[in-house]
Design a protein around this motif. Structure first.
Motif, short mmCIF file in Angstrom:
data_model
loop_
_atom_site.label_atom_id
_atom_site.label_comp_id
_atom_site.label_asym_id
_atom_site.label_seq_id
_atom_site.Cartn_x
_atom_site.Cartn_y
_atom_site.Cartn_z
N PHE A 277 0.84 -1.21 0.00
CA PHE A 277 0.00 0.00 0.00
C PHE A 277 0.87 1.25 0.00
O PHE A 277 2.03 1.22 0.42
CB PHE A 277 -0.94 0.01 1.22
CG PHE A 277 -0.21 -0.01 2.55
CD1 PHE A 277 0.25 -1.19 3.11
CD2 PHE A 277 0.01 1.17 3.25
CE1 PHE A 277 0.92 -1.20 4.33
CE2 PHE A 277 0.68 1.18 4.48
CZ PHE A 277 1.13 -0.02 5.01
N GLU A 278 0.31 2.32 -0.51
CA GLU A 278 1.01 3.61 -0.49
C GLU A 278 -0.02 4.71 -0.28
O GLU A 278 -1.16 4.59 -0.71
CB GLU A 278 1.74 3.86 -1.82
CG GLU A 278 3.06 3.14 -1.90
CD GLU A 278 3.89 3.50 -3.13
OE1 GLU A 278 3.54 4.44 -3.87
OE2 GLU A 278 4.91 2.81 -3.35
N PHE A 279 0.40 5.78 0.35
CA PHE A 279 -0.44 6.96 0.46
C PHE A 279 0.06 7.99 -0.54
O PHE A 279 1.21 8.41 -0.46
CB PHE A 279 -0.37 7.55 1.88
CG PHE A 279 -1.06 6.70 2.92
CD1 PHE A 279 -2.41 6.91 3.22
CD2 PHE A 279 -0.39 5.69 3.58
CE1 PHE A 279 -3.05 6.14 4.17
CE2 PHE A 279 -1.03 4.91 4.53
CZ PHE A 279 -2.36 5.13 4.84
N TRP A 280 -0.77 8.37 -1.49
CA TRP A 280 -0.38 9.32 -2.53
C TRP A 280 -1.07 10.65 -2.33
O TRP A 280 -2.23 10.71 -1.92
CB TRP A 280 -0.82 8.80 -3.92
CG TRP A 280 -0.01 7.66 -4.43
CD1 TRP A 280 1.03 7.04 -3.80
CD2 TRP A 280 -0.20 6.98 -5.67
NE1 TRP A 280 1.52 6.02 -4.57
CE2 TRP A 280 0.77 5.96 -5.73
CE3 TRP A 280 -1.08 7.14 -6.73
CZ2 TRP A 280 0.89 5.09 -6.82
CZ3 TRP A 280 -0.96 6.28 -7.82
CH2 TRP A 280 0.00 5.27 -7.87
N ASP A 281 -0.34 11.68 -2.72
CA ASP A 281 -0.98 12.99 -2.81
C ASP A 281 -2.09 12.88 -3.85
O ASP A 281 -1.87 12.35 -4.94
CB ASP A 281 0.07 14.02 -3.22
CG ASP A 281 -0.53 15.40 -3.44
OD1 ASP A 281 -1.66 15.63 -2.99
OD2 ASP A 281 0.14 16.23 -4.07
N GLN A 282 -3.28 13.35 -3.53
CA GLN A 282 -4.44 13.25 -4.43
C GLN A 282 -4.11 13.76 -5.82
O GLN A 282 -4.55 13.22 -6.81
CB GLN A 282 -5.59 14.12 -3.89
CG GLN A 282 -6.07 13.72 -2.55
CD GLN A 282 -7.40 12.98 -2.64
OE1 GLN A 282 -7.71 12.41 -3.66
NE2 GLN A 282 -8.16 12.98 -1.57
N LYS A 283 -3.36 14.87 -5.87
CA LYS A 283 -3.17 15.54 -7.15
C LYS A 283 -1.99 15.00 -7.93
O LYS A 283 -2.03 14.87 -9.13
CB LYS A 283 -2.97 17.05 -6.93
CG LYS A 283 -4.25 17.72 -6.48
CD LYS A 283 -4.02 19.20 -6.22
CE LYS A 283 -4.73 19.64 -4.95
NZ LYS A 283 -3.88 19.66 -3.76
N LYS A 284 -0.91 14.69 -7.22
CA LYS A 284 0.34 14.54 -7.96
C LYS A 284 0.70 13.14 -8.44
O LYS A 284 1.68 12.97 -9.11
CB LYS A 284 1.48 15.11 -7.11
CG LYS A 284 1.29 16.57 -6.83
CD LYS A 284 2.59 17.29 -6.97
CE LYS A 284 2.37 18.78 -6.97
NZ LYS A 284 3.59 19.51 -6.81
N GLY A 285 -0.08 12.12 -8.07
CA GLY A 285 0.19 10.80 -8.61
C GLY A 285 1.38 10.11 -7.99
O GLY A 285 1.87 10.49 -6.93
#
Ligand code: ATP
Ligand code: MG
Length: 460
Positions: free
Chosen positions: A292-300
């Motif tokens: 799993f990873e947590f990504w910035d919503q905008k930046k991919g």
């Protein structure tokens, strides 16, 4: 509170000066590494506090492993075909010709430590966390440095879907405390066991063979060594190809699917939203099952602010007994950048209460014990103990934005008094020396004093 954003720039020290020249001091930091200046330390301190609190609540204990390890520790566990081992390690020889490497990530060292210290005899699972700098020889850019700080944890000795959900819940709560959880999207995947990955790797090879001309040089090498890593590529043409590549789900065993469903069910029960991302494979070879990873919503994908996964075979790769594990790590600089982008303010305890200004040697003699007593009683006190006119000292006091000044000149020394000046309104009052501390405390307010009791139990 910090206003400048030093974490965002590839090299903040290369700023131009007021008339457009780049100053060239004789020494500066090497490319990709930074000083953490006081205003960024407010963020580091805040993040550490939250992390330690959340980990403590969940029964995790802190561990620190050395800055360097034998290179083999990383080669064996992280994997030769990964970005980290193939091109990002800071490897050097010591005077006896042994190969050592600055740690690029935390999991391998902690597993080495688990085996070395016989932690399999401790109550299981062993739950450990760390806050440490790590080193990777990467091309420096925003959010990508050669020395960077990570908070991470490992849960060793037990495998259960509920532990995977907990490993996601803990960072989720931390991001929530940090005020950025709404800006992040949790990406999750299950990459099965070794058998299904081997089969999937074969299918991927068949798919990409014949299409090599669209792959970057790096992806061509991955095709030979570890085709799964192509799915993690940031090369545009490759990313387009990836969209039609065979799907992982076709190769995953029923057992893994059930396991995955169970993890997802726990997440739903906990109210944690997720995005299923079949292309998420993570950069390290040792993962299996949940990633799993947590990504910035905008930046991919380039902007992963943290990630983790299960690594049930890793301990054996390092010569230990079969021991399941799951871990997580987040990049502290990326978290800070994310907080700044979202205008999260962090509290700072650095604001001073009092500035003590003096004139002359006799006054200094009185000042030092006075400052000492103020501090002992919880008043944050700074003094201009050098030379310099009172007026200059007051200018400095202004720059520190102190609410009060205590002034002691020759007359005050002679008369055994001091002047207390309210810097906000500009009024001042002469008080007897022995009353100064009480008077200052009255004005600051007892609840605002800065007490610290070293005898309280340590928090980590
Ligand atoms: P990326 O895909 O961005 O290269 P990664 O998969 O190599 O990330 P991990 O090994 O999972 O990263 O490390 C965990 C976290 O550490 C990342 O999510 C990121 O926040 C942070 N991180 C990784 N490399 C760097 C770096 N060079 N500089 C700053 N932070 C980093
Ligand atoms: Mg990387």
């Amino acid at each position: 509170m910090a206003t400048e954003d030093t974490t965002q720039q590839a090299n903040p020290s290369e700023e131009e000066d007021a008339i457009g020249r780049i100053p060239t001091p004789p020494f500066r930091t090497p490319k990709g590494v930074h000083d953490i200046l006081p205003h960024d330390h407010d963020f580091h301190t805040y993040i550490k506090k939250i992390v330690r609190h959340r980990c403590r609540q969940a029964g995790f204990k802190r561990i620190s492993t050395p800055t360097f390890e034998f290179t083999e520790v990383f080669k064996r566990s992280v994997g030769e075909a990964t970005d980290i081992v193939s091109k990002e390690m800071y490897t050097f020889e010591d005077k006896k010709g042994r190969s050592l490497t600055l740690k690029p990530e935390g999991t391998a060292s902690i597993c080495r430590s688990y085996i070395q210290h016989g932690m399999q005899d401790w109550p299981q699972p062993v739950e450990l966390f760390y806050i440490e700098p790590h080193y990777r020889y990467e091309r420096p850019q925003a959010g990508r440095y050669r020395q960077f700080w990570q908070f991470g944890f490992e849960v060793l000795g037990e495998a259960d879907a509920a532990l995977d959900a907990q490993a996601i819940l803990l960072p989720y709560r931390i991001y929530e405390d940090l005020g950025i959880v709404d800006t992040l999207k949790l990406q999750i995947n299950n990459i099965g066991d070794l058998d299904s990955r081997t089969q999937y790797a074969e299918a991927l090879r068949d798919y990409y063979y014949g299409k090599e001309r669209y792959l970057s040089d790096e992806d061509k090498i991955r095709l030979e060594k570890n085709p799964l890593r192509i799915l993690d590529s940031k090369h545009e043409d490759t990313m387009i190809l990836n969209q039609s590549a065979p799907r992982f789900s076709e190769f995953i065993s029923q057992e893994s699917k059930d396991y995955h469903d169970e993890v997802l069910e726990y997440l739903t029960d906990l109210g944690i939203e997720y995005t299923l991302n079949e292309n998420l494979v993570r950069g390290l070879d040792y993962y299996s099952q949940t990633v799993f990873e947590f990504w910035d919503q905008k930046k991919g994908a380039q902007n992963s602010v943290g990630g983790g996964g299960r690594y049930d075979g890793l301990m054996e790769l390092l010569g230990g007994p079969p021991t399941p594990g799951i871990g997580f790590a987040m990049g502290i600089e990326r978290v800070i950048a994310q907080m700044k982008r979202n205008k999260v303010r962090v509290p700072s305890k650095d604001n001073l209460h009092v500035f003590v200004a003096q004139l002359g040697r006799e006054a200094k003699k009185v000042c030092l014990p006075l400052m000492d007593e103020l501090r002992e009683r919880g008043v944050k006190t700074m003094g201009a103990l050098g030379k310099g006119a009172i007026r200059n000292q007051l200018t400095i006091a202004d720059r520190f934005k102190v609410p009060f000044c205590v002034l002691i000149g020759l007359t005050e020394v002679r008369e055994g008094t001091a002047i207390i000046r309210d810097m906000t309104v500009g009024t001042q009052k002469t008080v007897k020396m022995e009353k100064v501390v009480d008077e200052v405390i009255k004005r600051i307010g007892i609840k605002n004093l800065d007490y610290y009791n070293p005898k309280e139990p340590a928090n980590e």
